[in-house]
Structures are given as C-alpha cells and as structure tokens.
Scaffold this active site. Structure first.
Site, PDB file in Angstrom:
ATOM      1  N   ILE A 149      -9.823 -19.301 -14.046  1.00 10.47           N
ATOM      2  CA  ILE A 149     -11.417 -18.996 -14.780  1.00 10.47           C
ATOM      3  C   ILE A 149     -11.441 -19.954 -16.074  1.00 10.47           C
ATOM      4  O   ILE A 149     -10.446 -20.374 -16.861  1.00 10.47           O
ATOM      5  CB  ILE A 149     -11.141 -17.866 -16.283  1.00 10.47           C
ATOM      6  CG1 ILE A 149     -10.507 -16.826 -14.816  1.00 10.47           C
ATOM      7  CG2 ILE A 149     -11.951 -17.700 -16.515  1.00 10.47           C
ATOM      8  CD1 ILE A 149     -10.164 -15.116 -15.767  1.00 10.47           C
ATOM      9  N   GLY A 157       5.404 -10.208  -4.919  1.00 11.54           N
ATOM     10  CA  GLY A 157       5.507 -11.552  -5.714  1.00 11.54           C
ATOM     11  C   GLY A 157       4.395 -11.323  -6.965  1.00 11.54           C
ATOM     12  O   GLY A 157       4.683 -13.009  -7.551  1.00 11.54           O
ATOM     13  N   LYS A 168      -0.991 -19.045 -23.691  1.00 12.84           N
ATOM     14  CA  LYS A 168      -2.341 -19.373 -23.482  1.00 12.84           C
ATOM     15  C   LYS A 168      -2.908 -19.556 -24.751  1.00 12.84           C
ATOM     16  O   LYS A 168      -4.164 -19.696 -24.814  1.00 12.84           O
ATOM     17  CB  LYS A 168      -2.553 -18.073 -22.393  1.00 12.84           C
ATOM     18  CG  LYS A 168      -1.976 -18.368 -20.765  1.00 12.84           C
ATOM     19  CD  LYS A 168      -2.305 -17.688 -19.973  1.00 12.84           C
ATOM     20  CE  LYS A 168      -1.399 -18.554 -19.037  1.00 12.84           C
ATOM     21  NZ  LYS A 168      -1.362 -16.535 -17.819  1.00 12.84           N
TER      22      LYS A 168
END
Lengths: 430, 430
Positions: free
Chosen positions: A138, A189, A207
C-alpha cells in the site's frame, strides 16, 4: 542527467527478495521508457549459494560476501530485504556511508533506529526509502510525505497487521474462537510458527511508529507505542459488539493532540459503517485525517512476496530517477519537531466492558454508580440472564481518561456481586 | 541547492483558489522546515478586484492582468484554478513556454489536451502537476506514477464523482427516486445548477481518461471514454440489485486488456462485499489492480475547497523541492505506449435486465431461449407477479460481448409478450 544503467545489489533472497527479483524481471522491457534508465541487479547477497542458485537465471550474481557489494563502486543502490536488526543495520549504515542509496523493507530497524539511519543518509546526500516497511504494497509513506504535505495530519489509524485481521475476520464471520482462527491462519501460512509479534501487536506497533513519525513530523519509536494483543478477544465479545453496531479490529491509532502524541495498538470496537470495518481477511488499510484533506484511506495487501516487492521497486525506481536527475536526498528525514508522547493512562477512550454478575436486584445500579462516581458515563448497556444465578452485563462507556476507568475496574474487582470481569476493550470515538 | 523563497501566482480565487490560499497560510510556519523553502503567493489573477479584496489579507497581490504574471520572472510557479478550457489553456501554455512550472486542477483541459501540455512542459524541463484534477484530495496520480511503477496495472475502477454517489446513496438507503435525490443534492450544494456533467458521467469520464493514461502508460482522452449517466436508475433497480447481493454505483472502469484499452463510465451493479460498495455519500474511491501489488484502493473526498487545495499544495511543495534540487521535470509524461482503444460493442460485460412481461405460461422460457440463441447465459433470475396481467422478470446474465447482448434486446423489443424493457445495467465481474 547521467547514468542509463543503474546497478543494484539485493541483500537477501527469501520471499520478499525473490519478489523483488521477479518484479524487476517483469519490468525489464519497460524500465528505459518509464525511467529513462535501466535497473540491473549486479549482486545478490545470500547465505546459501547453492539453494539460491535455483532461484535466479544467472547464478554469477550470487555472493555470500558483503565485501563484494560494499567495495563495488558500480553498485549505487542496495536493497535490504534480510530483515532483523543485525547485520542489516551495519550493512545499511556502511552502504549509506559509502554514498550508496538504500531501499529497505525492515520495519524492526526503521521503527527503532530510523533517526540514525536517516541522519546517515542525510549526511551523505543519499536516499533511504522504506515504503515497504509499512503496510506492504500500500502506498502510504510517499502519500504522507508528499501528497498530503499541505496538511496538519491529526490522526493515522490503521489495520496494519494481516494475520490478526484474518483471525478477527474468521472469528466475526464464522464464529470461531481465537485459538481455532489462529490455527487456521497458521495452516494457511498467514501466521508464522511463532506468531507472538503479530498477535501481541508488536508488528503493528513498529509500523505505527514509522507512520506517526512521518505524519506528525516528530520522531516516534517502537518503545513509545503502547501495545495490547488480540489473544483475549472472544467470539462472544464480537457478537455483543455487533449487537451494538460495531466490529472488533486490531487497530494502530496515532493521534496528534494539543497535549502530545498518542500511539497505541490494541483491539478496538469501531462502528460497522466505518470504512476500516469493511477491511477483511489479510488486507490492510490506513485511515488518515488531515486538516485540509479530511478523511482519506489507503487499502491493499499489507504483506506477501509480490505486494511488498511492488513497494520496494517503486522506491528503487524513484532512486533511479533521482540519480539520473542528480537530486538524491531530495526528500529525507521530515521529523523537524520534538513533540511529547502521551502515557496510556492519560489517554481518553470509550470502553466496552463485559462482566459476569450475580443475577439479583440492584447489581446494575451498583455498577452504574461505581462508574458515575469515577466520572464514567454510560452510552449503551445490555444485560442478559445467563443462568438462574448469574447475569452478563455489557456496557459501552462515553469517553474517559484511562486512569479513571481503571479506578472503576479496581473497585469492581473488590465487589462480591461481580463474579468476573470478562472483557475490557476500547471503543472508537470521542 | 538554491532559492529559499519560491514565488507563485494563483489564477482564480473561487472556491478552490480560496482553499489554496488558506492551506498555504496554514502551512506558512512549517514550510521552511518541511521543504527547505518558503512558498509565497506573489500574485492572484482575478476578474473582479473589489470582490477578491475581501478574501485576502493584502490586496496588493491581486491583479486582473495576466501580463503582470507571465512577464514577472520572479514568479516560478503558476497555480491554475480557474477551470474551463480558455483562457486556462493559453495561460498554462504560455507559463510553461516561459519556463514556469504549473499546477492545475483542470480535468477538462488535461483530459483533452494533456499531451500538448505535457509536451510543452517536457520541452522546457518544467513541471506540470495535476493531482487535484482526479478525485480531489485523494492521492492517486503520484501513487500510480511512482509508488506502483513496478506494476503492470491492468485495472483502474473508481467512484470518481461525488454528486452521483451521493444521489445513489440516498436512493439506496432511503429509497428515494432519482429526481428527489437530485433535488436534495442540489439543495445541499453537492449538485451544480446545471448538473449535466455530473449526472451524465462526463465529469467522471474526464477523470477516468487521465487515470487510464497514467496507469496504462498510453494516452487516453475524454473522447475515447464511453459515458452513460444515472438518470434512468430507479429505486426499484436498486432494490432488486440488493436482493441479488449487489449495490448500484456510477463507476469509471478502465481496463488494459490484450485486445486494447477499455474506458467507460456507467452505472454498474457491484457485489455489496466489494470495497467500492461501502463508499457512501459524496466520497470517492479508486480501486487499482496491478500484477505485483494485487488490489489496492484509495479513498477520500473527491471535491471541495480544502480537499482539492490539499492536492494542489502537495503538488506545489513537490515543485518547490524540485526547484531547490534543480531537478524540475523529473517526472514528466509517462505515456510511452500507443495502445488501441476498444469500442463499447466489443467489450464483454454481465448485465442486469428488468422487463415487464405478460403474466402467462411460457414467457420466461421464451426470454431464456432468446438469450441462449444469442450466446447469453443466465446467472440469476427473479420473476414476480405484479398484477393479474403482468409480471416482472429480472435477469443477471453471465459475461457476454455487448453487441450480442444488444441483439437479444432488439429481439425482445419485437416480442408482443414483452411489454417493456425497464432497465439494462451492467454488472461487475467476469
């Protein structure tokens, strides 16, 4: 303008490194038209040469010696996708000191040592770009630094961990409990063997620290971020939340207030009509509020081989343009303020509180009066009988300082009619 | 590095111009730290000096003579927010020819004459930026040109007109008919006195042409875009769409296919779970699919004084950085391909078809067989009796070339049992 071929080195050939290799291959025919330059991988640093050889067309690019890269003056860009603190940190610092430009996806490193790394880049007029370190593919760093530069950004709030969003989506849509949803995420996963960093909100916290630093032009490190995970959220909490018109998401919330910066990662009830509530599965989204632009949101894949590689190659291409136009370092560190960081106890929030109580007259009244005595007012309440003896009370409060709310909790814990405090979750809104 | 103060001229002081003036004021204290330069409005071109004087601190910046700007070498950036084709076009061309940089919000102009304008900028190594021309405050041009540059972008799809999205939201949530919702939009200032450009999809078509050009690296002009408006959409269509799990939105759809570029604006059913379906009221959103990044979406305010000004000032700040680093023209026209544009008849789509038919045995069978004979297969069907004599049939088809679907429609129009074809609306998906 100079340099038609820009030689780069890739540090690491795991999932993301392989993605970068593929994306650069896919762009090979168009690079010259797109950039006026070609980007060529000259070296790839790997641990196991034999294993890596299967992943590349020409294995002569492989090396296990950092010296082959740092001492090669033809290499002008280093792409670090090894992850972890060391040796990544040393390699990046040495590359910048040597006048090379660096692209990294390493959120652990940027969230802790961002200042030192950016200072080193600044000193050497080198580019250090890290779009991939936040929310994978993004575009968010460049929009914050450039597109929204005309704003005073007051809030950045995001679903910035795909694993936990996947788990919460399964709990919401299929009524799974946390453990079952985590097992499914591991099987598919989405979750790593040790899922701690995701589940406990550390990954999101890193983040968030990076985004807050950029959005508020003031350095925020991972240590500054309050984190709380999702392991205690139950399918029942989600069911009650939905009855009250909300979804539960793990949110990173950064706010720039008059009294300082708030940075926190925790589960939160948000209205089901909020754009972030519709972000499902492993998708990420970042919601940004600026004084001019109002509300904006950026949505996409927050992880994975190719989305992360997309962000990295976008950075590499930008560096290539800067090299051609001789304007490297054009946008460097933008932290020119030093704003205080607020403690979690000083932060105001609304709360969702679920308790098991004796099913007898007056219990709700005493709960309400404890809250009132601590300046906590009630916005919504649900009471349901569970058995002949116990009832469940669910309350959503109005906004209150965390310390005052905690005072109420301490009193509840000492009340005999209150058998258990099952859940305490923050709620979005003033 | 050079120039600590960058002088700009503003052409126009209407809604958007006033917004730009305010945003630059709001950023005054931080500009130097943020950019290493200060941006100062030296001149504002207006028609009515007296009226404009009320809007500015110091009315000596006002002028009604273009000569005061074009012949002033101290002015290095021109911000065009007058709108319309002329004299905006001439002013921009003259400014670029004089080596000035230009920021414009003028979608009418860029969607038609983008190539000429960008060529002129290229010749003079000037910047011509127009983030505000598409989707107002939402960062989309820079993400497409830079952040996603490592992708082959195959689809750009957006809600890029706030007026029509507001109208469709009211029709959906409150069951209003089109005329009523339009009247409300006009009353609230979302629709202009003459709403044609919004309602008929022309405004969205211009924005789509600009985005498609950038996303696919091949020039698309407004003339290339097929447009169809929302005036014929009824509350009943929306009700049926919701029964079938969809919402109706006015979408701009641009796709880069093996056989050419599709660019079209029309109402469309999209699954209610699609991220674009949750974009309500006057908000805009652009959905982008790239081979590396997968699905991404950019959401925010597509119009308005301050959001549009946010985008413009972001561009101005970028130009200021380029001036300081002497790298103007660093990213210019990126249309290096010449891809064919597909005709609407050649485009494959799914369809929603609502018809009034005789309520007697065999009618559904004949409808189905006409569709089958034209290679149109049916995905969903609803039949409801309306009165003793008529029934309503609603069909969603699988994907079919538009020309084949139109052949079926022509046959329906000649069938006596089919009293009326009430609606034909495209449906998202393969």
């Amino acid at each position: 303008m100079e340099k038609k071929t820009i030689q780069v080195a890739l540090l690491g050939l795991g999932t993301v490194g392989t993605g970068v290799y593929k994306v650069l291959q896919n762009q090979r025919e168009e690079m010259l038209s797109k950039l006026g330059a070609e980007v060529e991988i000259k070296r790839i640093l790997v641990r196991n040469l034999e294993k890596a050889a299967k992943k590349v067309e020409d294995d002569s690019v492989l090396t296990n010696r950092w010296e082959d890269i740092i001492h090669d003056d033809a290499i002008s860009v280093v792409i670090e996708v090894m992850g972890g603190m060391e040796p990544a940190r040393t390699y990046i610092m040495e590359a910048l000191a040597a006048g090379k430009h660096v692209v990294t996806a390493n959120k652990d490193l940027i969230a802790v040592d961002g200042k030192e790394l950016l200072d080193m880049a600044g000193t050497h007029h080198s580019d250090l770009l890290f779009e991939a370190a936040v929310a994978g593919g993004i575009p968010i760093i460049r929009p914050l630094k450039q597109c929204l530069a005309g704003n005073h950004i007051t809030e950045v709030m995001g679903i910035i961990n795909g694993t936990t969003n996947f788990i919460l989506t399964k709990m919401t849509e299929e009524g799974m409990e946390f453990e079952e949803a985590l097992a499914l995420a591991t099987e598919l996963g989405y979750a790593e063997a040790d899922p701690t960093a995701d589940i406990e909100g550390y990954d999101a916290g890193r983040k968030l620290a990076i985004m807050a630093s950029i959005a508020f032009n003031s350095r925020v490190t991972f240590d500054d971020v309050y984190t709380e995970g999702i392991a205690k959220i139950t399918a029942k909490d989600i069911k009650y939340a939905r009855e009250m018109g909300c979804d539960i998401k793990l949110l990173g919330v950064a706010r720039n207030t008059d009294t300082g910066i708030e940075v926190r990662v925790h589960p939160m009830l948000i209205p089901s009509a909020h754009p972030l509530a519709s972000v499902k599965d492993a998708f990420n989204a970042v919601f940004v509020h600026g004084d001019a632009v109002g509300d904006t949101m950026f949505y996409g894949s927050g992880a994975g081989e190719m989305p992360t590689a997309s962000a990295i190659v976008g950075d590499v291409f930008d560096i290539a343009r800067n090299i051609r136009y001789q304007c490297s370092g054009r946008i460097s560190c933008t932290c020119y303020k030093e704003l205080p960081i607020k403690q979690i106890g000083d932060i105001r929030s609304r709360y969702f509180l679920r308790m098991q109580v004796d099913d007898k007259p007056g219990v709700l009244a005493s709960v309400a009066s404890v809250l009132a005595n601590n300046s906590v007012s009630i916005a919504q309440v649900i009471q349901k009988a569970k058995s002949s003896e116990t009832a469940e009370i669910v309350v959503i409060t109005d906004s209150v300082e965390e310390r005052h709310f905690n005072d109420s909790l301490a009193i509840f814990q000492g009340m005999s009619v209150i058998r258990k405090i099952s859940s305490v979750i923050r709620v979005y809104g003033e």
